[in-house]
Design a protein around this motif. Structure first.
Motif, PDB file in Angstrom:
ATOM      1  N   SER A   1       0.833  -1.092  -0.039  1.00  0.00           N
ATOM      2  CA  SER A   1       0.117   0.143  -0.028  1.00  0.00           C
ATOM      3  C   SER A   1       0.987   1.128   0.072  1.00  0.00           C
ATOM      4  CB  SER A   1      -0.925  -0.021   1.288  1.00  0.00           C
ATOM      5  OG  SER A   1      -0.200  -0.060   2.265  1.00  0.00           O
ATOM      6  N   LEU A   2       2.154   1.097   0.463  1.00  0.00           N
ATOM      7  CA  LEU A   2       3.097   2.291   0.206  1.00  0.00           C
ATOM      8  C   LEU A   2       3.365   2.719  -1.080  1.00  0.00           C
ATOM      9  CD1 LEU A   2       5.562   1.159   3.203  1.00  0.00           C
ATOM     10  CD2 LEU A   2       3.738   2.848   3.246  1.00  0.00           C
ATOM     11  N   LEU A   3       3.133   1.819  -2.029  1.00  0.00           N
ATOM     12  CA  LEU A   3       3.453   2.155  -3.590  1.00  0.00           C
ATOM     13  C   LEU A   3       2.486   2.758  -4.122  1.00  0.00           C
ATOM     14  CD1 LEU A   3       5.101  -1.162  -4.496  1.00  0.00           C
ATOM     15  CD2 LEU A   3       6.064   0.808  -3.309  1.00  0.00           C
ATOM     16  N   SER A   4       1.271   3.132  -3.476  1.00  0.00           N
ATOM     17  CA  SER A   4      -0.057   3.760  -4.057  1.00  0.00           C
ATOM     18  C   SER A   4      -0.195   4.959  -3.239  1.00  0.00           C
ATOM     19  CB  SER A   4      -1.191   2.839  -4.049  1.00  0.00           C
ATOM     20  OG  SER A   4      -1.613   2.698  -2.530  1.00  0.00           O
ATOM     21  N   LEU A   5      -0.888   5.871  -4.092  1.00  0.00           N
ATOM     22  CA  LEU A   5      -1.572   7.226  -3.571  1.00  0.00           C
ATOM     23  C   LEU A   5      -2.627   7.081  -2.716  1.00  0.00           C
ATOM     24  CD1 LEU A   5      -0.435   9.554  -6.471  1.00  0.00           C
ATOM     25  CD2 LEU A   5       0.943   9.144  -4.377  1.00  0.00           C
ATOM     26  N   GLU A   6      -2.828   8.009  -1.753  1.00  0.00           N
ATOM     27  CA  GLU A   6      -4.246   7.966  -1.056  1.00  0.00           C
ATOM     28  C   GLU A   6      -4.873   9.048  -1.599  1.00  0.00           C
ATOM     29  OE1 GLU A   6      -6.077   8.687   3.435  1.00  0.00           O
ATOM     30  OE2 GLU A   6      -4.046   8.798   2.953  1.00  0.00           O
TER      31      GLU A   6
ATOM     32  N   THR B   1       8.057   7.794   0.405  1.00  0.00           N
ATOM     33  CA  THR B   1       7.004   8.801   0.564  1.00  0.00           C
ATOM     34  C   THR B   1       6.258   8.983  -1.019  1.00  0.00           C
ATOM     35  OG1 THR B   1       8.785  10.274  -0.841  1.00  0.00           O
ATOM     36  CG2 THR B   1       9.176  10.227   1.627  1.00  0.00           C
ATOM     37  N   PRO B   2       5.150   9.635  -0.759  1.00  0.00           N
ATOM     38  CA  PRO B   2       4.116   9.787  -1.977  1.00  0.00           C
ATOM     39  C   PRO B   2       4.664  10.501  -2.955  1.00  0.00           C
ATOM     40  CG  PRO B   2       2.966  10.415   0.421  1.00  0.00           C
ATOM     41  CD  PRO B   2       4.435  10.224   0.719  1.00  0.00           C
ATOM     42  N   ASP B   3       5.698  11.281  -2.850  1.00  0.00           N
ATOM     43  CA  ASP B   3       6.303  11.860  -4.016  1.00  0.00           C
ATOM     44  C   ASP B   3       7.201  10.922  -4.932  1.00  0.00           C
ATOM     45  OD1 ASP B   3       5.209  14.357  -3.498  1.00  0.00           O
ATOM     46  OD2 ASP B   3       7.033  15.035  -2.229  1.00  0.00           O
ATOM     47  N   GLN B   4       7.703   9.963  -4.127  1.00  0.00           N
ATOM     48  CA  GLN B   4       8.694   8.858  -4.907  1.00  0.00           C
ATOM     49  C   GLN B   4       7.685   7.988  -5.666  1.00  0.00           C
ATOM     50  OE1 GLN B   4      10.607   7.305  -1.522  1.00  0.00           O
ATOM     51  NE2 GLN B   4      12.576   8.357  -2.016  1.00  0.00           N
ATOM     52  N   VAL B   5       6.542   7.675  -5.263  1.00  0.00           N
ATOM     53  CA  VAL B   5       5.970   6.687  -5.979  1.00  0.00           C
ATOM     54  C   VAL B   5       4.588   7.353  -6.725  1.00  0.00           C
ATOM     55  CG1 VAL B   5       5.737   5.087  -4.006  1.00  0.00           C
ATOM     56  CG2 VAL B   5       3.854   6.865  -4.288  1.00  0.00           C
ATOM     57  N   THR B   6       4.736   8.769  -6.869  1.00  0.00           N
ATOM     58  CA  THR B   6       3.913   9.457  -8.012  1.00  0.00           C
ATOM     59  C   THR B   6       4.590   9.454  -9.167  1.00  0.00           C
ATOM     60  OG1 THR B   6       2.964  10.728  -6.007  1.00  0.00           O
ATOM     61  CG2 THR B   6       2.694  11.626  -8.280  1.00  0.00           C
ATOM     62  N   LEU B   7       3.884   9.047 -10.421  1.00  0.00           N
ATOM     63  CA  LEU B   7       4.515   8.976 -11.745  1.00  0.00           C
ATOM     64  C   LEU B   7       3.962  10.155 -12.539  1.00  0.00           C
ATOM     65  CD1 LEU B   7       4.108   5.260 -12.106  1.00  0.00           C
ATOM     66  CD2 LEU B   7       6.005   6.539 -11.582  1.00  0.00           C
ATOM     67  N   GLN B   8       4.579  10.745 -13.320  1.00  0.00           N
ATOM     68  CA  GLN B   8       4.299  11.940 -14.095  1.00  0.00           C
ATOM     69  C   GLN B   8       4.465  11.401 -15.542  1.00  0.00           C
ATOM     70  OE1 GLN B   8       3.008  14.473 -12.707  1.00  0.00           O
ATOM     71  NE2 GLN B   8       3.533  13.958 -10.628  1.00  0.00           N
ATOM     72  N   ASP B   9       4.220  12.426 -16.486  1.00  0.00           N
ATOM     73  CA  ASP B   9       4.192  12.155 -17.808  1.00  0.00           C
ATOM     74  C   ASP B   9       5.508  11.657 -18.398  1.00  0.00           C
ATOM     75  OD1 ASP B   9       1.426  12.088 -18.794  1.00  0.00           O
ATOM     76  OD2 ASP B   9       1.642  14.312 -18.793  1.00  0.00           O
ATOM     77  N   GLY B  10       5.779  10.430 -19.057  1.00  0.00           N
ATOM     78  CA  GLY B  10       6.962  10.257 -19.456  1.00  0.00           C
ATOM     79  C   GLY B  10       7.947   9.504 -18.451  1.00  0.00           C
ATOM     80  N   ASP B  11       7.494   9.136 -17.392  1.00  0.00           N
ATOM     81  CA  ASP B  11       8.224   8.446 -16.562  1.00  0.00           C
ATOM     82  C   ASP B  11       8.545   6.938 -16.902  1.00  0.00           C
ATOM     83  OD1 ASP B  11       8.850  10.790 -14.679  1.00  0.00           O
ATOM     84  OD2 ASP B  11       7.386  10.149 -13.266  1.00  0.00           O
ATOM     85  N   ILE B  12       9.377   6.310 -16.418  1.00  0.00           N
ATOM     86  CA  ILE B  12       9.765   4.920 -16.869  1.00  0.00           C
ATOM     87  C   ILE B  12       9.593   4.113 -15.606  1.00  0.00           C
ATOM     88  CG2 ILE B  12      10.982   3.266 -18.008  1.00  0.00           C
ATOM     89  CD1 ILE B  12      12.102   5.691 -19.809  1.00  0.00           C
ATOM     90  N   VAL B  13       8.966   3.039 -15.584  1.00  0.00           N
ATOM     91  CA  VAL B  13       9.087   1.954 -14.562  1.00  0.00           C
ATOM     92  C   VAL B  13       9.600   0.866 -14.985  1.00  0.00           C
ATOM     93  CG1 VAL B  13       7.615   0.675 -12.894  1.00  0.00           C
ATOM     94  CG2 VAL B  13       6.926   3.028 -13.574  1.00  0.00           C
ATOM     95  N   TYR B  14      10.743   0.562 -14.370  1.00  0.00           N
ATOM     96  CA  TYR B  14      11.517  -0.659 -14.873  1.00  0.00           C
ATOM     97  C   TYR B  14      11.814  -1.650 -13.945  1.00  0.00           C
ATOM     98  CZ  TYR B  14      15.636  -2.942 -16.825  1.00  0.00           C
ATOM     99  OH  TYR B  14      16.911  -3.748 -17.284  1.00  0.00           O
ATOM    100  N   ILE B  15      11.421  -2.833 -14.353  1.00  0.00           N
ATOM    101  CA  ILE B  15      11.456  -4.225 -13.608  1.00  0.00           C
ATOM    102  C   ILE B  15      12.513  -5.039 -14.259  1.00  0.00           C
ATOM    103  CG2 ILE B  15      10.475  -6.181 -12.807  1.00  0.00           C
ATOM    104  CD1 ILE B  15       9.040  -3.847 -11.708  1.00  0.00           C
TER     105      ILE B  15
END
Length: 451
Positions: free
Chosen positions: A68-73, A305-319
């Motif tokens: 749940s820490l990976l999501s925004l409230e 923190t919420p700022d860390q898990v917040t994604l903006q336009d163009g961000d890349i999530v890499y596994i």
């Protein structure tokens, strides 16, 4: 003279001399050619003499991070921003209604099939990137961060102040037709299965066709977080992926920092190449890449923190894949490459079992049985070497006494990625195996023949 006509003492003496000759010849041949401790010596260091820096960190006790820490409230009331599309209806203004004409009913808009929004009322008006809302006959309204109720009041006040509508007629309707979305790129390298030896070998050799998968997804506002990006593309990382999520920001500042970081690293590499005695630098962690761990040591509170898990336009999530997290076997063990478990520890005894050699069991690979060309040996091998890479292309050979390892868990080093495990006989074990095999092969035969 018939062998049976010899006295018993002479027959026993002859058998003893024959047996002694055979055993002596066997021991000599074993010492000269068969003892791997002499022909293939390994300068190993007992595991209890090495510092802790040469050993792997245990991971059996790692605790999964609360996802749940990976999501925004989301806020209690939706807050408007640039990119939202509102449904606006202002009687007599939007749409324009001629005097003495009956007012037109507001249009009804139905959301898309995958939307969670209810049907909306009004004409579509997009909120501009600067957070303003353009309406007829008045100046654009700044609606950034306002709720729908606050926007209704702002529209009503604006038309009353401009004397366009009377207070009793100013009843605007504001709804949400479409939420703003964020375009995010997700790259995953966990589409394969590394639970079997052959597939792991395919990854190492480059013969596997399971390449990374990528997707461009659109995340609605207040769902533009790491958890929703993972759920939209297959869920949490699988067993063949690392226990972390990387986030690469698309902002120009972060891109410049990453470029500067790589330029500095390449400069260090070129400087090290000029000195033959220098150790080539390892690639450090890029400070501009956000690494979100999925498992941590007990007692460590994740600082997400919420700022860390917040994604903006163009961000890349890499596994990232862990296809190189394998170990190798050789010596008396069947040769091969095997994937390491991701979420639990694997010690040297477990690695031997994975390779097909149980602890304390005899082997058909070499030893006295190999010298005689017969079955397995009677005494199992009692020594294992773990060849572990160190910095500057170095290596340390960790010697493990299997007898101690069976009785003492502290004598069982954990296996690390890139280790090579070699199972060997001690010299005395090979000599004993040869002596036992010689006795049962030649000694009993000679006794039977002599009688």
């Amino acid at each position: 003279m018939n062998r049976k006509s010899l006295p018993a003492g002479k027959r026993a003496s002859r058998v003893l001399r024959s047996f002694t000759t055979v055993v002596a010849a066997g021991l000599l041949s074993t010492a000269m050619t068969g003892c791997t401790a002499l022909t293939q010596p390994i300068n190993g260091v007992p595991a209890n003499r090495l510092p802790n820096t040469f050993f792997a960190e245990p991971k059996n006790d790692l605790v999964p991070v609360d996802i749940s820490l990976l999501s925004l409230e989301p806020p209690r009331d939706y807050q408007i921003s640039g990119g939202d599309i509102l449904g606006v209806y202002i009687e007599g203004v939007l749409p324009f209604n001629p005097p003495n004409a009956p007012p037109e009913p507001p249009p009804v808009n139905f959301p898309d099939a995958d939307s969670t929004l209810p049907p909306s009322i009004g004409y579509p008006i997009a909120v501009q990137d600067d957070g303003t809302l353009a309406l007829p006959l008045i100046e654009p309204l700044d609606v950034e961060g306002l709720t729908l109720e606050q926007i209704r009041e702002a529209i009503r006040d604006a038309y009353i102040e401009e004397e366009i509508l009377r207070p009793e007629k100013a009843r605007p309707i504001v709804t949400i037709i479409k939420e703003r979305t964020y375009d995010v790129i997700v790259v995953r390298e966990d589409g394969g299965n590394l639970l079997t030896q052959n597939i792991a070998a395919d990854y190492i050799r480059g013969t596997s066709d399971k390449s990374a998968s990528g997707a461009m997804i659109q995340l609605p506002a207040y769902q533009n977080d790491v958890l929703h990006a993972l759920v939209e593309t297959g869920g949490l990382p699988g067993l063949n992926a690392k226990n972390e999520v990387k986030v690469l920001r698309a902002s120009e500042a972060d891109q410049r920092k990453r470029s500067q970081f790589m330029q500095q690293f390449y400069a260090q590499q070129r400087a090290a190449m000029l000195d033959p005695c220098a150790c080539p630098p390892e690639l450090p962690d890029d400070p501009t890449i956000l690494r979100i761990p999925l498992r941590l040591k007990p007692g460590i509170i994740p600082n997400i923190t919420p700022d860390q898990v917040t994604l903006q336009d163009g961000d890349i999530v890499y596994i990232e894949s862990r296809e190189t997290e394998v170990f190798y076997t050789g010596g008396l063990l069947p040769g091969g490459e095997f994937p390491l478990p991701r979420d639990y520890d694997l010690d040297v005894l477990g690695a031997m079992a994975i390779a097909g050699q149980g602890v304390g069991s005899t082997t058909n690979s070499g030893g006295a049985g190999g010298i005689l060309g017969r079955g397995s040996s009677a005494i199992p091998p009692g020594r294992v070497y773990i060849l572990r890479k160190t910095r500057c292309n170095g290596q340390v050979a960790i010697e493990v006494d299997l007898t101690k390892a069976i009785n003492d868990p502290k004598s069982r080093p954990l296996i690390m990625a890139g280790d090579t495990i070699l199972l060997q006989y001690r010299c005395e074990e090979e000599l004993l195996n040869f002596g036992i095999a010689t006795f049962f092969t030649y000694g009993l035969t000679e006794l039977i023949r002599s009688n």
